[in-house]
Design an enzyme around this catalytic site. Structure first.
Site, PDB file in Angstrom:
ATOM      1  N   HIS A  36     -51.840 -42.294 -22.231  1.00  0.00           N
ATOM      2  CA  HIS A  36     -52.496 -41.748 -23.422  1.00  0.00           C
ATOM      3  C   HIS A  36     -53.146 -42.900 -24.173  1.00  0.00           C
ATOM      4  CE1 HIS A  36     -53.234 -39.492 -27.068  1.00  0.00           C
ATOM      5  NE2 HIS A  36     -52.678 -40.485 -27.737  1.00  0.00           N
ATOM      6  N   ASP A  41     -59.188 -40.845 -24.566  1.00  0.00           N
ATOM      7  CA  ASP A  41     -59.017 -39.408 -24.790  1.00  0.00           C
ATOM      8  C   ASP A  41     -60.167 -38.829 -25.608  1.00  0.00           C
ATOM      9  OD1 ASP A  41     -56.682 -39.597 -23.375  1.00  0.00           O
ATOM     10  OD2 ASP A  41     -55.361 -39.028 -25.026  1.00  0.00           O
TER      11      ASP A  41
END
Length: 124
Positions: A36, A41
């Site tokens: 992540h 993202d």
């Protein structure tokens, strides 16, 4: 600000709507997403958002899109859904009403900013 998760839930009720699931659904490459990371993202989510809102996958316009001599009929036909080849960009031209509303908004911005918009300098 838009809540893309809310949009996805509305568009795809009862389905998984994680970023990975949306990438798979819209055929967006997220293979570099091993951990992540906010920057990666957000870049992937931008692609997902473009796909969710009409299939546009790039932000480049061709010179033919700037042809102001298009007729009202071509404006209407550009709003119809058309199957596009990969990499081809769908251009949706504004209706006369939308164009007028846009011009009114620009006039309002110009009034608040002392008569100029930054893009006025670019176009004229």
């Amino acid at each position: 600000m838009l809540d893309t998760l809310k949009m996805a839930r509305t568009m795809h009720p009862g389905q998984r709507n994680s970023l990975d699931a949306l990438c798979k659904r819209y055929d967006i490459d997220n293979s570099s997403r091993t951990l992540h990371g906010a920057l990666l993202d957000s870049e992937i989510l931008a692609e997902v958002y473009l796909a969710m809102t009409g299939g546009q996958t790039a932000l480049m316009l061709s010179s033919q899109d700037n042809d102001s001599s298009s007729s009202a009929a071509s404006h209407a036909s550009s709003r119809q859904r058309v199957a596009l080849a990969p990499g081809q960009l769908r251009v949706i031209r504004p209706s006369e009403t939308e164009w007028e509303a846009h011009q009114k908004k620009l006039d309002m911005i110009r009034g608040k900013s002392g008569g100029e918009c930054a893009w006025d300098k670019l176009n004229g």
